[in-house]
Scaffold this active site. Structure first.
Site, PDB file in Angstrom:
ATOM      1  N   CYS A   1      41.348  42.106  25.324  1.00 53.13           N
ATOM      2  CA  CYS A   1      41.566  43.370  26.063  1.00 53.13           C
ATOM      3  C   CYS A   1      42.901  44.020  25.718  1.00 53.13           C
ATOM      4  CB  CYS A   1      41.476  43.134  27.563  1.00 53.13           C
ATOM      5  SG  CYS A   1      39.902  42.478  28.079  1.00 53.13           S
TER       6      CYS A   1
ATOM      7  N   ASN B   1      34.874  47.367  32.814  1.00 52.03           N
ATOM      8  CA  ASN B   1      35.905  46.850  31.915  1.00 52.03           C
ATOM      9  C   ASN B   1      35.388  46.950  30.473  1.00 52.03           C
ATOM     10  OD1 ASN B   1      37.578  45.246  30.334  1.00 52.03           O
ATOM     11  ND2 ASN B   1      37.724  43.592  31.824  1.00 52.03           N
TER      12      ASN B   1
ATOM     13  N   HIS C   1      45.106  48.694  31.722  1.00 52.15           N
ATOM     14  CA  HIS C   1      43.780  48.204  31.323  1.00 52.15           C
ATOM     15  C   HIS C   1      42.896  48.169  32.561  1.00 52.15           C
ATOM     16  CE1 HIS C   1      40.510  45.902  29.903  1.00 52.15           C
ATOM     17  NE2 HIS C   1      40.874  44.767  30.487  1.00 52.15           N
TER      18      HIS C   1
HETATM   19  N1  COA Z   1      28.238  39.199  43.674  1.00 54.38           N
HETATM   20  C1  COA Z   1      28.363  38.562  44.839  1.00 54.38           C
HETATM   21  N2  COA Z   1      29.139  37.494  45.015  1.00 54.38           N
HETATM   22  C2  COA Z   1      29.849  37.067  43.963  1.00 54.38           C
HETATM   23  C3  COA Z   1      29.791  37.701  42.710  1.00 54.38           C
HETATM   24  C4  COA Z   1      28.941  38.806  42.582  1.00 54.38           C
HETATM   25  N3  COA Z   1      28.803  39.488  41.433  1.00 54.38           N
HETATM   26  N4  COA Z   1      30.606  37.070  41.860  1.00 54.38           N
HETATM   27  C5  COA Z   1      31.177  36.074  42.520  1.00 54.38           C
HETATM   28  N5  COA Z   1      30.713  36.067  43.821  1.00 54.38           N
HETATM   29  C6  COA Z   1      31.046  35.156  44.900  1.00 54.38           C
HETATM   30  C7  COA Z   1      31.602  33.837  44.413  1.00 54.38           C
HETATM   31  O1  COA Z   1      30.537  32.952  44.115  1.00 54.38           O
HETATM   32  C8  COA Z   1      32.395  33.396  45.602  1.00 54.38           C
HETATM   33  O2  COA Z   1      31.522  32.861  46.572  1.00 54.38           O
HETATM   34  P1  COA Z   1      31.979  31.606  47.456  1.00 54.38           P
HETATM   35  O3  COA Z   1      33.168  32.069  48.217  1.00 54.38           O
HETATM   36  O4  COA Z   1      30.772  31.342  48.282  1.00 54.38           O
HETATM   37  O5  COA Z   1      32.309  30.527  46.463  1.00 54.38           O
HETATM   38  C9  COA Z   1      32.962  34.694  46.166  1.00 54.38           C
HETATM   39  O6  COA Z   1      32.097  35.736  45.650  1.00 54.38           O
HETATM   40  C10 COA Z   1      34.364  34.996  45.724  1.00 54.38           C
HETATM   41  O7  COA Z   1      34.438  34.781  44.327  1.00 54.38           O
HETATM   42  P2  COA Z   1      35.746  34.965  43.518  1.00 54.38           P
HETATM   43  O8  COA Z   1      35.488  34.609  42.081  1.00 54.38           O
HETATM   44  O9  COA Z   1      36.883  34.297  44.223  1.00 54.38           O
HETATM   45  O10 COA Z   1      35.900  36.546  43.656  1.00 54.38           O
HETATM   46  P3  COA Z   1      37.090  37.466  43.290  1.00 54.38           P
HETATM   47  O11 COA Z   1      37.445  38.245  44.458  1.00 54.38           O
HETATM   48  O12 COA Z   1      38.176  36.755  42.541  1.00 54.38           O
HETATM   49  O13 COA Z   1      36.420  38.471  42.243  1.00 54.38           O
HETATM   50  C11 COA Z   1      36.399  38.861  39.885  1.00 54.38           C
HETATM   51  C12 COA Z   1      35.886  37.992  41.019  1.00 54.38           C
HETATM   52  C13 COA Z   1      35.866  38.321  38.576  1.00 54.38           C
HETATM   53  C14 COA Z   1      35.895  40.263  40.100  1.00 54.38           C
HETATM   54  C15 COA Z   1      37.947  38.849  39.876  1.00 54.38           C
HETATM   55  O14 COA Z   1      38.396  37.539  39.985  1.00 54.38           O
HETATM   56  C16 COA Z   1      38.572  39.470  38.677  1.00 54.38           C
HETATM   57  O15 COA Z   1      38.513  40.661  38.497  1.00 54.38           O
HETATM   58  N6  COA Z   1      39.255  38.649  37.846  1.00 54.38           N
HETATM   59  C17 COA Z   1      40.108  39.063  36.761  1.00 54.38           C
HETATM   60  C18 COA Z   1      39.486  39.908  35.728  1.00 54.38           C
HETATM   61  C19 COA Z   1      40.472  40.114  34.638  1.00 54.38           C
HETATM   62  O16 COA Z   1      41.608  40.413  34.832  1.00 54.38           O
HETATM   63  N7  COA Z   1      40.081  39.918  33.430  1.00 54.38           N
HETATM   64  C20 COA Z   1      41.063  39.919  32.386  1.00 54.38           C
HETATM   65  C21 COA Z   1      41.022  41.056  31.551  1.00 54.38           C
HETATM   66  S1  COA Z   1      39.476  41.257  30.810  1.00 54.38           S
END
Ligand code: COA
Length: 329
Positions: A115, A286, A256
């Protein structure tokens, strides 16, 4: 004699027409529009059809760049593409783009920084121009992430989209405008937070890979999130310090587009009002290396960036890689 500055003199972007909405994703994995919107800020993303290769989309984006810059394609002497999802693994994406664009006089190569690819490519272009090795460099961020996304993994498939953004750089003897400072950083020990386990020479393509889905991108979301905010803010402070400027001097922040919550937290940590941060993640998701040049083009065409604007671009991605570039437009 002082070194010339390197100015960005044109912008362009292209996205596929097909839209994949959150409602569409609800039919594919166990997710909801509400969850996706609240946790990421994404409403929809663009997905390329088989014909919409990166070479094809890149040509359209680069033609816009050249038109807005008033530069003939024969005057382009270098093309650098940042991508993590090239049309094919050999030759580089830049070679296929050079052929499609008909940029016969250009050397062409890719930069692999996920990215952060666009800002890494821009820094390389700056070096080539300042050293006198290149005059007109097309710098491109191009991704067809839909081809390496696992549409059975709800934690990643809701995030990614396809698109291309590009700019052209050249030397400027007057030092009033152009790239003021840039900063690149990597921590390879954190590679497995965001990576593709299979498909390379260590785990070459195999039938097993199709079953265990290791060909696709994997990400440890929450941990990556924490690194993203801290490292992007650090990079911004670093480029501002190198240019002798403060967060108050920034007119437009182009982060980004990985997650709206990351953008908001990063702006806060840098000390820049969130209203100054450009956001289009709601429409495109993204798009990895393409996200910053696509946003840049949108800002320029909307008049949000005008002559004299101070623009702070900041990226973060797999590697882990991160970086920032400060530009006076
Ligand atoms: N729909 C519904 N629930 C979802 C889900 C989806 N698409 N994806 C994950 N969940 C659930 C998980 O299973 C988890 O459930 P649990 O609490 O029962 O275990 C809960 O939602 C929280 O998951 P978590 O992974 O902690 O969510 P989050 O708030 O961190 O969001 C991302 C997930 C991926 C959106 C976030 O972590 C993110 O944006 N990460 C960084 C991305 C990034 O910077 N990338 C680098 C550059 S490319």
């Amino acid at each position: 004699m002082k070194q010339p500055r390197v100015e960005l003199i044109g912008t362009g972007r292209h996205v596929p027409e097909h839209i994949l909405t959150n409602a569409d994703l609800e039919t594919m994995v166990d997710t909801s529009d509400k969850w996706i919107l609240e946790r990421t800020g994404i409403r929809e993303r663009r997905i390329a059809t088989a014909d919409e290769t990166l070479a094809f989309m890149g040509k359209l984006a680069c033609e816009q760049v050249l038109e807005s810059a008033g530069v003939d394609v024969m005057d382009v002497d270098t093309i650098i593409v940042g991508t993590a999802s090239p049309d094919r693994l050999l030759p580089s994406q830049a070679c296929d783009l050079q052929a499609t664009l008909g940029a016969e006089n250009a050397a062409a190569f890719d930069v692999g920084a996920a990215c952060s690819g666009f800002l890494y490519a821009l820094a390389v272009a700056e070096g080539l121009v300042v050293s006198g090795q290149a005059r007109h460099v097309l710098v491109v961020g191009a991704e067809r992430l839909s081809k390496i996304t696992d549409y059975q993994d709800r934690s990643t498939c809701i995030l990614f989209g396809d698109g291309v953004g590009a700019t052209l750089v050249r030397a400027r003897q007057e030092r009033d405008r152009g790239i003021l400072s840039s900063y690149l950083k990597t921590d390879g020990t954190l590679a497995e937070l965001l990576y593709r386990p299979g498909g390379g020479a260590v785990h070459p393509p195999s039938l097993e890979m199709l079953n265990d889905r290791s060909y696709y991108l994997r990400m440890a979301g929450p941990e990556t999130f924490k690194h993203a905010v801290v490292k992007m803010a650090d990079a911004c402070h670093e480029v501002l310090a190198r240019a002798g400027m403060s967060p108050d001097d920034v007119d437009v922040l182009i982060p980004h587009q990985a997650n709206l919550r990351i953008i908001e937290a990063t702006a806060k940590r840098i000390g820049i009002p969130v209203e100054k941060a450009f956001v289009n993640i709601d429409r495109y998701g993204n798009t990895s290396a393409a996200s910053i040049p696509m946003a840049l083009d949108e800002c320029v065409r909307e008049g949000r960036i005008t002559e004299g604007s101070t623009v702070l671009m900041v990226a973060f991605g797999g590697g882990l890689t991160w970086g920032a570039t400060l530009v006076r437009w």
